[in-house]
Every structure is written in structure tokens, then in C-alpha cells.
Design an enzyme around this catalytic site. Structure first.
Site, PDB file in Angstrom:
ATOM      1  N   ARG B 107       1.000  -7.851   2.568  1.00 16.74           N
ATOM      2  CA  ARG B 107       1.726  -8.334   3.743  1.00 16.74           C
ATOM      3  C   ARG B 107       1.254  -9.725   4.155  1.00 16.74           C
ATOM      4  O   ARG B 107       2.047 -10.551   4.598  1.00 16.74           O
ATOM      5  CB  ARG B 107       1.554  -7.351   4.906  1.00 16.74           C
ATOM      6  CG  ARG B 107       2.271  -6.017   4.682  1.00 16.74           C
ATOM      7  CD  ARG B 107       2.027  -5.046   5.832  1.00 16.74           C
ATOM      8  NE  ARG B 107       2.664  -3.760   5.617  1.00 16.74           N
ATOM      9  CZ  ARG B 107       2.105  -2.717   5.009  1.00 16.74           C
ATOM     10  NH1 ARG B 107       0.874  -2.814   4.541  1.00 16.74           N
ATOM     11  NH2 ARG B 107       2.777  -1.581   4.852  1.00 16.74           N
ATOM     12  N   ASP B 167       2.640   4.079  10.272  1.00 18.70           N
ATOM     13  CA  ASP B 167       1.485   4.614   9.529  1.00 18.70           C
ATOM     14  C   ASP B 167       1.115   5.980  10.105  1.00 18.70           C
ATOM     15  O   ASP B 167       0.844   6.940   9.370  1.00 18.70           O
ATOM     16  CB  ASP B 167       0.270   3.694   9.660  1.00 18.70           C
ATOM     17  CG  ASP B 167       0.574   2.257   9.325  1.00 18.70           C
ATOM     18  OD1 ASP B 167       1.544   1.707   9.873  1.00 18.70           O
ATOM     19  OD2 ASP B 167      -0.168   1.678   8.529  1.00 18.70           O
ATOM     20  N   ARG B 170       3.571   8.563   9.052  1.00 24.97           N
ATOM     21  CA  ARG B 170       3.357   8.975   7.653  1.00 24.97           C
ATOM     22  C   ARG B 170       2.162   9.913   7.576  1.00 24.97           C
ATOM     23  O   ARG B 170       2.187  10.928   6.881  1.00 24.97           O
ATOM     24  CB  ARG B 170       3.102   7.744   6.759  1.00 24.97           C
ATOM     25  CG  ARG B 170       4.352   6.941   6.456  1.00 24.97           C
ATOM     26  CD  ARG B 170       4.062   5.740   5.572  1.00 24.97           C
ATOM     27  NE  ARG B 170       5.292   5.088   5.140  1.00 24.97           N
ATOM     28  CZ  ARG B 170       5.500   3.766   5.150  1.00 24.97           C
ATOM     29  NH1 ARG B 170       4.533   2.957   5.561  1.00 24.97           N
ATOM     30  NH2 ARG B 170       6.642   3.268   4.754  1.00 24.97           N
ATOM     31  N   HIS B 194      -1.785  -2.892  10.691  1.00 29.87           N
ATOM     32  CA  HIS B 194      -0.725  -2.197   9.956  1.00 29.87           C
ATOM     33  C   HIS B 194      -0.824  -2.734   8.543  1.00 29.87           C
ATOM     34  O   HIS B 194      -0.268  -3.776   8.216  1.00 29.87           O
ATOM     35  CB  HIS B 194       0.642  -2.498  10.547  1.00 29.87           C
ATOM     36  CG  HIS B 194       1.797  -2.033   9.681  1.00 29.87           C
ATOM     37  ND1 HIS B 194       2.004  -0.709   9.351  1.00 29.87           N
ATOM     38  CD2 HIS B 194       2.810  -2.713   9.066  1.00 29.87           C
ATOM     39  CE1 HIS B 194       3.073  -0.603   8.586  1.00 29.87           C
ATOM     40  NE2 HIS B 194       3.582  -1.798   8.396  1.00 29.87           N
ATOM     41  N   THR B 249      11.556  -0.361   1.693  1.00 28.69           N
ATOM     42  CA  THR B 249      11.564   0.829   2.543  1.00 28.69           C
ATOM     43  C   THR B 249      12.510   0.540   3.699  1.00 28.69           C
ATOM     44  O   THR B 249      12.673  -0.607   4.120  1.00 28.69           O
ATOM     45  CB  THR B 249      10.174   1.196   3.111  1.00 28.69           C
ATOM     46  OG1 THR B 249       9.947   0.535   4.345  1.00 28.69           O
ATOM     47  CG2 THR B 249       9.073   0.903   2.127  1.00 28.69           C
TER      48      THR B 249
END
Lengths: 333, 333
Positions: B107, B167, B170, B194, B249
Site C-alpha cells: 500500500r 481487517d 476479516r 491498515h 477486492t
């Protein structure tokens, strides 16, 4: 040494009951996933299965959805290229197949999609012999016929998404001109889901007030207000969206969830969907066209005998003839 | 000769109609933006949705596709334009615009590319919705939330990063799989960055208030026979895995965004792990944004829940803060 699970939880009963409202979606392309997410967001099923031939993509889509499980109320979501995963479905939504390219008509897709359906349909029936099949792939009216033939199921259990979406688009565009919400505008587009769909101007109304009575020219070429243009826009809609973003998915996804709701919740709502119309309106061929149908857990439990004028009946018969011309040449059904 | 509309409908209100009261804008109509839009629409959170993007054809196509589904929705106004005037008076602006991670790309690599894009976007958002809450989703989200805060001049409570909300979702999904319980009954918080260095707070992981770490003191360590640490690893790898399989995603992050938007629009004051200014907390000295459990409502992020962290968890937060500040100080804003 006991695990966390054993220390935390005392089991009382086995939790492996079969699903009561399972929906399977065949094909995880843009349309299939839009259908899946709309159905999940509306909490319509207690189990969902996804099937496709492209294994990586299938697994990726499943994982992406599962990562959002916290926000959903569908406890079991599974995916596999093996149709065993679809067993005991109440409803199977078929979106698999090739899609229209820019400028391509739906009828062009036929033989390519028939060959795909020869693999799919027997597998669906093998694992869910009591299911309802909702066909979305285009050309939907022909492929609904193909599915009916390949499945051996009675015709009331095979539904084509048909003009449910065309009608939704029509109601949206008409209502927009009147500055009201589309659900308060009543009107049907019937017949072929495609270039020769039939807007039933004689039935178009708001609060029971028939618009054709207010404007007898509505839908004709002599109409000063050119309401006919709205129907042309509906016919062009899909092509327009495809030209702009490459495909359509959201509207058809919502439309499929709407049909799914009627079947799964046994609502007996009336929807314009593709059903076997032989012996209606003077049609002698075995073709599927959209008529207003009552949908519930049995599938298409009845058809509404909507009054059509001569011109509208002619158009239906013309569509039937066009579709039969293509169907009669299809091999190995 | 009166039009059909005038014959049918008599307008009786003398004043100007009131505008929308619960408007949300989504900036960026890529996969994440559209998944967020769909989740927001089907949860019926807004009375107006605006979409903005620079790619005009794609934007128009997506908006049309959504509008065509209007009959099935309860959001009467869906607008789209590349001109930000269409976003005026939004309560929440969801920022998904920017370049996305390629396969294998971290990222942090995306940073400067996305900073330049934000320099155009943020002033436009502020101009038309000076009182809105900005919800940053684009990656790397913690840095870009800092960037959005700096560029907007907004108080810190109105610039929020979607952070570790996903997160944690998940994590709770995976925890639910292990324990055979729905994720909403499995509690676990992932805080901090993140990304690769997010922090699972093992001491807080519980079901019905029963701390799992008390049942298994090795939880989260290398000695743990049940290897709960791999659950966190799976969360960190989650996005990369989905990207490898399906290219990007969308669904999980879309659902997560709608979850946050719901709390804000309905002023629920629920606690979510989202990215906020952590300067002055846990020994962090620089102006960095990291995820902590925060109370969200219609004024934005009003409170931060003080977690009791282990020394090594605090150290991890400080280390993330240093890494982020290392990148942030090199940015030209």
C-alpha cells in the site's frame, strides 16, 4: 489439553440441518456477482452457492464476500466448479455464458450459449431436482426454452428474467417524466426481452388513471408528446450502458433479487417474466415470451390474461415467429 | 392542449421543495466505489447519492445502470458528474479515488500517486460540502487520511479513514469459522496500521465477554498450539490473496464502508476501529493517523476508546507511527 473451543462452548445439538432457502448463482461474472450481492444484501437466502469454470476468479469472489460476513445475515456461502455445491437449492440463477459486445444483438449469442447450457443444465437438475431455474443469460427467451428442453422439468419451474428489467426501466423513465417514484407508475413491457419488446400502452396508469384515456395517441407516431420515445430508450438502454461502461450489471442484479424474493418468500406477486406462451394470443410455436406471471415458491403458478389490442397481439406473434426461426435450427436439445 | 402530465397531476405546493437531508457522495466509481454505492443503496441509508469520477463514460454508464434499477430501490435521487457541484450538501463523502494496489504491490508504494490526485479532489469536496465528514478509503489509507485532513483544513473529527474496520471484520469472520459462531458474536479488534503491520489486540478477543486469551494464555504467540497468530496473518494477507485471485477486492470493503456510513448517518454512536489522529496517545509524537476504537455519530468521530495495550502492542503502534511519519514527511502537500 482442551482447545479454546472445547473450553468455551458446550454443544447441545447437531447444527447440520439442510438449508431451507438456498439460492445458487451459476456464473460469477459482473451480472452473476451483482445478482449474488443484491440477494445477500436483502437477506433472501440462508445459503448461497456460486459456480463457475474459472476457478481463481470464483475463489477470489467467494473470499471477498466471506470477508464481509460480519455485515451479512447469510451464514453459509460456498463456491466450487463442481455442481455438488449447489445441492438442495430452491432457486438456481443462471447467468453463465458469453455477453453482448458493443453493438451486438442478443440473438447473435445463441449457439455459443446453447453449448454452454448443455453442460450446465443437467448438472443443476442432478443436484437440485426440485428447484426453480431462473435464466438470465441472453438471449433470455431462447435460452429459457433451451433450459426447459435440457432440464426435462415442467414449464412452470423454468423462468426467464425476461422483461422484468425492461419494465423496470420503462417505469423509471415514465415516472421520471411525471416526477413520481417508479413504484407508483404502473405499466408493462412484454414479449421479447430485446429489440422487439411490446409496451402495453393500453394498461399504463397512475393511481388507476389510465394514461391512454388522457392521451389517446400515446405510444403512436402522431403523439405530440412523443411518449413512444420512452420505449425506444428502454430498448436502447442496455446498448447505451454497455457502450459507456462495457457491460450492465447493477440493474439486472436488482431485478433478479426482486424475482428471487417473490419465489423464496412465496409472495405470489405479478412480474413480467419469460414463460411458455404456446396456445396463448394465437401463438402456435413452443416459445418463451414475457407475460405478467404470478410468481411464488412453485415458480410460475399462473399467467395474467392481460388484454392486448390487435397491434400488440401481432407484435407478440411476430416475436414468437422470430424466436422459433432461430430455435428450430438449434442442435441437440 | 394540456399535456398528459398536467391532466393527470395537479401541483399544489407553493414553496420550493426542500433538498436532500441525507446525502452521500462517493468519489471514484471503480470496483470499490461501486461496491460501496450498492451497499449504501440497498441498505437504504440515503435520500440522495452522488457519484464523481474523471472517466466520464464509465461514470455515466454506472449512474445509468443504477438509475435503471430505481424501481427496486428506495433512493429517489442518484446523480453523477465529473463536476463536483453535483456533490453539494453531502453529509458524508466517501473517497475511493486513486490508483490501487497491483499484484504484489504494498500500500505504501501508492502514496505519492494518490497524494497528487487528492490535491485536486479535496478542495472540491470542501468547496461544495464544507460541513461534511470525509471518509477516506483509498490506500494507503492511514497516510491518505492525514493528507485529506491537511488539504481540507477540516477539524480532525470530520476526517476519518476506513482503517482497520475491514481487517477487524476479516478477523471476526475467521474467528467465526474456527468457533462455528456468526462473526457478529465474535469480538476481536485489530488496530494500528491498515496493512502489513496491523496490531491484533489478543487480550480483547472474546465471545460473550469470555476472554479467549484467558482460556489459552499462549494465544497470539509462537508457542500457541492452536496457532491463532496465523489468523492475524491470514487477515494481513487477505487483500493480497483476493487480488491475486480476482484482480481486486470490492465486496468486503464496500460492506464495511456502508457499515460506517450507517453509524454516522443514523448517529448511532457505535464503536468502530477507524483511522484517526493518534498524536499524543500511546507515546506517539507525530501527526499520524492510525486505527483505534472510535465512537462515530453524525458529527463524525467524537471519542476514542482507550484500550489497555500490552507493552509490545504499544511498541508496535509506535513503530507504525514512525514508519508512516517517515513517509509523510517526504510528501509535498
Amino acid at each position: 489439553m482442551a482447545s479454546i473451543m472445547q473450553k468455551l462452548i458446550t454443544p447441545l445439538a447437531s447444527s447440520s440441518e439442510p438449508p431451507r432457502n438456498k439460492v445458487s448463482v451459476v456464473g460469477v461474472g459482473q451480472v452473476g456477482m451483482a445478482c449474488a450481492i443484491s440477494i445477500l444484501l436483502q437477506n433472501l437466502c440462508d445459503e448461497m452457492a456460486l459456480v463457475d469454470v474459472i476457478e481463481d476468479r470464483l475463489k477470489g469472489e467467494l473470499m471477498d464476500i466471506l470477508h464481509g460476513s460480519l455485515f451479512l445475515k447469510t451464514p453459509k456461502i460456498v463456491a466450487d466448479k463442481d455442481y455438488a455445491v449447489t445441492a438442495n437449492s430452491r432457486l438456481v440463477v443462471v447467468t453463465a455464458g458469453v455477453r453482448q459486445q458493443e453493438g451486438e444483438s442478443r440473438l447473435n449469442l445463441v449457439q455459443r450459449n446453447v453449448n454452454i447450457f448443455k453442460h450446465i443444465v443437467p448438472q443443476i437438475v442432478k443436484y437440485s431436482p426440485d428447484c426453480i431455474i431462473l435464466v438470465v443469460s441472453n438471449p433470455v427467451d431462447i435460452l429459457t426454452y433451451v433450459t426447459w428442453k435440457l432440464s426435462g422439468l415442467p414449464k412452470h419451474r423454468i423462468i426467464g428474467s425476461g422483461t422484468n428489467l425492461d419494465t423496470a426501466r420503462f417505469r423509471y423513465l415514465m415516472a421520471d417524466k411525471l416526477c413520481i417514484h417508479s413504484s407508483s407508475f404502473d405499466g408493462y413491457i412484454l414479449g421479447e426481452h430485446g429489440d422487439s419488446s411490446v409496451p402495453v400502452w393500453s394498461g399504463v396508469n397512475v393511481a388507476g388513471v389510465n394514461l391512454q384515456k388522457l392521451n389517446p395517441n400515446i405510444g403512436t407516431d402522431s403523439d405530440k408528446e412523443n411518449w413512444k420515445q420512452v420505449h425506444s430508450e428502454v430498448v436502447q438502454s442496455a446498448y447505451e450502458v454497455i457502450k459507456l461502461k462495457g457491460y450492465t450489471n447493477w440493474a439486472i442484479g436488482f431485478s433478479v433479487a426482486n424475482l428471487t424474493e417473490s419465489v423464496v418468500k412465496n409472495l405470489s406477486r405479478v412480474h413480467p417474466v419469460s414463460t411458455m406462451v404456446k396456445d396463448m394470443y394465437g401463438i402456435s410455436e413452443e416459445v418463451f415470451l414475457s407475460l405478467p406471471c404470478v410468481l411464488n415458491s412453485a415458480g410460475v403458478s399462473s399467467v395474467i390474461n392481460i388484454t392486448l389490442n390487435n397491434e400488440e397481439t401481432d407484435q407478440l406473434r411476430q416475436s414468437a415467429s422470430t424466436l422459433w426461426n432461430i430455435q428450430k435450427d438449434l442442435k441437440d436439445l | 392542449m394540456a399535456s398528459t402530465s398536467k391532466k393527470l397531476i395537479q401541483h399544489v405546493m407553493k414553496e420550493e421543495p426542500i433538498g436532500s437531508r441525507n446525502k452521500v457522495t462517493v468519489v471514484g466509481v471503480g470496483m470499490v466505489g461501486m461496491a460501496s454505492a450498492i451497499s449504501i443503496l440497498t441498505k437504504e441509508l440515503v435520500d440522495e447519492l452522488a457519484l464523481v469520477d474523471v472517466m466520464e463514460d464509465k461514470l455515466k454508464g454506472e449512474a445509468l445502470d443504477l438509475q435503471h434499477g430505481g424501481l427496486f430501490l428506495r433512493t429517489p435521487k442518484i446523480v453523477a458528474d465529473k463536476d463536483y457541484s453535483v456533490t453539494a450538501n453531502s453529509k458524508v463523502v466517501v473517497l475511493t479515488a486513486g490508483a490501487r494496489q497491483q499484484e504484489g504491490e504494498s500500500r505504501l508504494n501508492l502514496v505519492q500517486r494518490n497524494v497528487n490526485i487528492f490535491k485536486f479532489i479535496i478542495p472540491n469536496i470542501v468547496k461544495y460540502s464544507p460541513n461534511c465528514i470525509i471518509l477516506v478509503v483509498s490506500n494507503p489509507v492511514d497516510i491518505l487520511t492525514y493528507v485529506a485532513w491537511k488539504l481540507s483544513g477540516f477539524p480532525r473529527h470530520r476526517v476519518i479513514g476506513s482503517g482497520t474496520n475491514l481487517d477487524s471484520a476479516r478477523f471476526r469472520f475467521l474467528m467465526g469459522e474456527r468457533l462455528q459462531i456468526h462473526p457478529s458474536s465474535c469480538h476481536g479488534w485489530i488496530v494500528g496500521e491498515h496493512g502489513d503491520s496491523s496490531v491484533p489486540v489478543w487480550s480483547g478477543v472474546n465471545v460473550a465477554g469470555v476472554s479467549l486469551q484467558k482460556l489459552n494464555p499462549d494465544m497470539g504467540t509462537e508457542k500457541d498450539k492452536e496457532d491463532w497468530k496465523s489468523v492475524h496473518k491470514t487477515v494481513v494477507d487477505g487483500a493480497y490473496e483476493v487480488i491475486k485471485l480476482k484482480g481486486y477486492t470490492s465486496w468486503a470493503i464496500g460492506l464495511s464502508v456502508a457499515d460506517l456510513v450507517e453509524t454516522m448517518l443514523k448517529n448511532l454512536r457505535k464503536v468502530h476501529p477507524v483511522s484517526t489522529l493518534v498524536q499524543g496517545m500511546y507515546g506517539v509524537k507525530d501527526e499520524v493517523f492510525l486505527s483505534l476504537p472510535c465512537v462515530l455519530g453524525n458529527s463524525g468521530l467524537t471519542d476514542v476508546v482507550h484500550m489497555t495495550l500490552q507493552p509490545d502492542e504499544e511498541k508496535q503502534l509506535m513503530k507504525s507511527a514512525e514508519t508512516l511519519w517517515g513517509v509523510q514527511k517526504e510528501l509535498t502537500l
